[in-house]
Design a protein around this motif. Sequence first.
Motif, PDB file in Angstrom:
ATOM      1  N   MET A   1      -6.704  -1.571   3.305  1.00 53.40           N
ATOM      2  CA  MET A   1      -5.995  -2.030   4.506  1.00 53.40           C
ATOM      3  C   MET A   1      -6.222  -3.542   4.729  1.00 53.40           C
ATOM      4  N   SER A   2      -7.435  -4.036   4.431  1.00 55.73           N
ATOM      5  CA  SER A   2      -7.731  -5.460   4.661  1.00 55.73           C
ATOM      6  C   SER A   2      -7.244  -6.241   3.442  1.00 55.73           C
ATOM      7  N   VAL A   3      -5.942  -6.309   3.292  1.00 57.93           N
ATOM      8  CA  VAL A   3      -5.324  -6.843   2.068  1.00 57.93           C
ATOM      9  C   VAL A   3      -5.601  -8.337   1.907  1.00 57.93           C
ATOM     10  N   GLY A   4      -5.748  -9.031   3.045  1.00 57.00           N
ATOM     11  CA  GLY A   4      -6.025 -10.473   2.988  1.00 57.00           C
ATOM     12  C   GLY A   4      -7.266 -10.773   2.147  1.00 57.00           C
ATOM     13  N   GLY A   5      -8.241  -9.873   2.182  1.00 56.75           N
ATOM     14  CA  GLY A   5      -9.509 -10.090   1.490  1.00 56.75           C
ATOM     15  C   GLY A   5      -9.417 -10.000  -0.021  1.00 56.75           C
ATOM     16  N   ILE A   6      -8.330  -9.445  -0.534  1.00 56.91           N
ATOM     17  CA  ILE A   6      -8.257  -9.304  -1.995  1.00 56.91           C
ATOM     18  C   ILE A   6      -7.213 -10.232  -2.621  1.00 56.91           C
TER      19      ILE A   6
ATOM     20  N   GLY B   1     -12.976   9.668   1.659  1.00 58.52           N
ATOM     21  CA  GLY B   1     -14.013   9.035   2.465  1.00 58.52           C
ATOM     22  C   GLY B   1     -13.443   7.792   3.126  1.00 58.52           C
ATOM     23  N   ILE B   2     -13.871   7.540   4.364  1.00 56.69           N
ATOM     24  CA  ILE B   2     -13.346   6.374   5.097  1.00 56.69           C
ATOM     25  C   ILE B   2     -14.467   5.363   5.328  1.00 56.69           C
ATOM     26  N   VAL B   3     -14.197   4.096   4.972  1.00 61.85           N
ATOM     27  CA  VAL B   3     -15.128   2.994   5.256  1.00 61.85           C
ATOM     28  C   VAL B   3     -14.518   2.163   6.374  1.00 61.85           C
ATOM     29  N   GLY B   4     -15.191   2.098   7.488  1.00 60.29           N
ATOM     30  CA  GLY B   4     -14.668   1.370   8.653  1.00 60.29           C
ATOM     31  C   GLY B   4     -14.142   2.362   9.670  1.00 60.29           C
ATOM     32  N   CYS B   5     -14.924   2.560  10.726  1.00 61.02           N
ATOM     33  CA  CYS B   5     -14.542   3.569  11.738  1.00 61.02           C
ATOM     34  C   CYS B   5     -14.042   2.894  13.010  1.00 61.02           C
ATOM     35  N   GLY B   6     -13.195   1.873  12.854  1.00 60.41           N
ATOM     36  CA  GLY B   6     -12.596   1.210  14.003  1.00 60.41           C
ATOM     37  C   GLY B   6     -11.255   1.840  14.316  1.00 60.41           C
ATOM     38  N   ALA B   7     -10.309   0.995  14.767  1.00 58.66           N
ATOM     39  CA  ALA B   7      -9.006   1.507  15.219  1.00 58.66           C
ATOM     40  C   ALA B   7      -8.285   2.270  14.096  1.00 58.66           C
ATOM     41  N   ILE B   8      -8.135   1.654  12.928  1.00 58.28           N
ATOM     42  CA  ILE B   8      -7.374   2.288  11.839  1.00 58.28           C
ATOM     43  C   ILE B   8      -8.157   3.463  11.246  1.00 58.28           C
ATOM     44  N   GLY B   9      -9.434   3.246  10.919  1.00 61.18           N
ATOM     45  CA  GLY B   9     -10.236   4.309  10.310  1.00 61.18           C
ATOM     46  C   GLY B   9     -10.288   5.553  11.182  1.00 61.18           C
ATOM     47  N   SER B  10     -10.463   5.368  12.488  1.00 60.93           N
ATOM     48  CA  SER B  10     -10.551   6.522  13.404  1.00 60.93           C
ATOM     49  C   SER B  10      -9.221   7.261  13.459  1.00 60.93           C
ATOM     50  N   SER B  11      -8.126   6.513  13.591  1.00 62.90           N
ATOM     51  CA  SER B  11      -6.805   7.164  13.664  1.00 62.90           C
ATOM     52  C   SER B  11      -6.512   7.919  12.366  1.00 62.90           C
ATOM     53  N   LEU B  12      -6.885   7.311  11.230  1.00 63.81           N
ATOM     54  CA  LEU B  12      -6.605   7.966   9.941  1.00 63.81           C
ATOM     55  C   LEU B  12      -7.452   9.221   9.764  1.00 63.81           C
TER      56      LEU B  12
ATOM     57  N   VAL C   1     -11.196   6.520  -1.554  1.00 61.13           N
ATOM     58  CA  VAL C   1     -11.864   5.821  -0.453  1.00 61.13           C
ATOM     59  C   VAL C   1     -10.806   5.033   0.316  1.00 61.13           C
ATOM     60  N   ILE C   2     -10.816   5.172   1.629  1.00 61.94           N
ATOM     61  CA  ILE C   2      -9.915   4.357   2.448  1.00 61.94           C
ATOM     62  C   ILE C   2     -10.724   3.227   3.059  1.00 61.94           C
ATOM     63  N   GLU C   3     -10.343   1.990   2.733  1.00 62.69           N
ATOM     64  CA  GLU C   3     -11.028   0.806   3.268  1.00 62.69           C
ATOM     65  C   GLU C   3     -10.296   0.351   4.519  1.00 62.69           C
ATOM     66  N   ALA C   4     -10.988   0.338   5.668  1.00 67.47           N
ATOM     67  CA  ALA C   4     -10.395  -0.170   6.919  1.00 67.47           C
ATOM     68  C   ALA C   4     -11.466  -0.968   7.645  1.00 67.47           C
ATOM     69  N   THR C   5     -11.939  -2.048   7.007  1.00 64.00           N
ATOM     70  CA  THR C   5     -13.074  -2.795   7.562  1.00 64.00           C
ATOM     71  C   THR C   5     -12.651  -4.189   8.026  1.00 64.00           C
ATOM     72  N   LYS C   6     -12.823  -5.182   7.181  1.00 65.12           N
ATOM     73  CA  LYS C   6     -12.395  -6.549   7.499  1.00 65.12           C
ATOM     74  C   LYS C   6     -12.212  -7.318   6.197  1.00 65.12           C
ATOM     75  N   ALA C   7     -11.515  -8.422   6.287  1.00 64.15           N
ATOM     76  CA  ALA C   7     -11.135  -9.162   5.076  1.00 64.15           C
ATOM     77  C   ALA C   7     -12.347  -9.586   4.245  1.00 64.15           C
ATOM     78  N   GLU C   8     -13.450  -9.915   4.911  1.00 63.58           N
ATOM     79  CA  GLU C   8     -14.631 -10.394   4.183  1.00 63.58           C
ATOM     80  C   GLU C   8     -15.256  -9.300   3.313  1.00 63.58           C
ATOM     81  N   SER C   9     -14.960  -8.027   3.603  1.00 67.25           N
ATOM     82  CA  SER C   9     -15.640  -6.926   2.909  1.00 67.25           C
ATOM     83  C   SER C   9     -14.771  -6.202   1.894  1.00 67.25           C
ATOM     84  N   SER C  10     -13.453  -6.323   2.013  1.00 61.77           N
ATOM     85  CA  SER C  10     -12.585  -5.415   1.249  1.00 61.77           C
ATOM     86  C   SER C  10     -12.703  -5.596  -0.266  1.00 61.77           C
TER      87      SER C  10
END
Length: 273
Positions: free
Chosen positions: A97-102, A8-19, A71-80
């Motif tokens: 993917m939003s590694v900064g958030g963790i 399952g993919i969370v975040g359907c932006g640039a990375i989520g869509s490509s993945l 689950v593939i997380e491709a959202t933003k740092a505030e959510s990861s």
Amino acid sequence: MSGLLKIGIVGCGAIGSSLAERILSDFRKEAELVGLYDIQIQNVYKLANRFNNMKLVVLNLDDLINKSDLVIEATKAESSLEIAKKTLSLSRDIMIMSVGGIIEHYLELEALAKEKKAHIYIPSGAICGIDGLKATACGRIDSITLITKKPPSSFLGVPYVIKRKIRLDSLTEPTVIFEGDAFSAIRAFPQNINVCATLSIAGIGPYKTKVKIIADPTLKHNIHQIEIESDTGKIITYSENVIHPDNPKTSYLAVLSAVATLKGVFTAIKIGT
Ligand SMILES: NC(=O)c1ccc[n+]([C@@H]2O[C@H](COP(=O)([O-])OP(=O)(O)OC[C@H]3O[C@@H](n4cnc5c(N)ncnc54)[C@H](O)[C@@H]3O)[C@@H](O)[C@H]2O)c1
């Protein structure tokens, strides 16, 4: 379809869509894309529509996690962090993917994953050299420095840049806009500098990892240079990355590095450290 890894993919932006596209085309024998979720629900419908499969639409995060093995997380740092905690608590694997958030909580997440018998995957992202760094980290590392150069447009809207009144549109030459440790870099540029979070986790942590960020109006690519000094010698890596067509903040290599991480889940031969 049993036996396939349910993704399952969370975040359907640039990375989520490509993945999502790559999972459907490259991993048909190993995996099944079971759902897409985004806080902007129109992004979910748009992507599901692209694949002509409205069954992929999932309207909340809990349902997506329950349907998935990974689950593939491709959202933003505030959510990861929250997404990772929820996913691991339900004994599902997560790719972050939003590694900064963790960055402040990765040890806590690691303990949760262990307790729940789940896995956390953090792709190398937009940088090269994580293989050498992991090996070096088994010895003594003296210093790690990341120098990131991006076109000024990559930093548009970043609160740190706005607060310091950095006029990105009037830069005529490469300009250092940040210099400090990785922890402060992530705080200042949460969406632009995930690579220094990945580097910190693999190496000597966010307080000892040094970072310099340069806005360079002459660039069309994102550049990451890493210098590692250790008791095994010196490693210097340089990556000049094509920008993702849908998001100037994101390097296309980040997508392919997630694809390669997925490949690693399925292949019997594991190459590289
Ligand atoms: N690890 C790396 O090397 C690396 C490289 C590039 C980007 N990134 C990070 O990956 C993430 C995705 O990048 P992108 O280029 O696809 O960004 P993007 O802005 O194109 O897409 C992000 C999507 O996530 C959605 N979203 C935001 N918060 C959400 C939430 N709480 N729940 C569900 N959906 C949510 C947005 O609506 C958007 O559709 C970003 O955090 C980015 O910083 C990591």
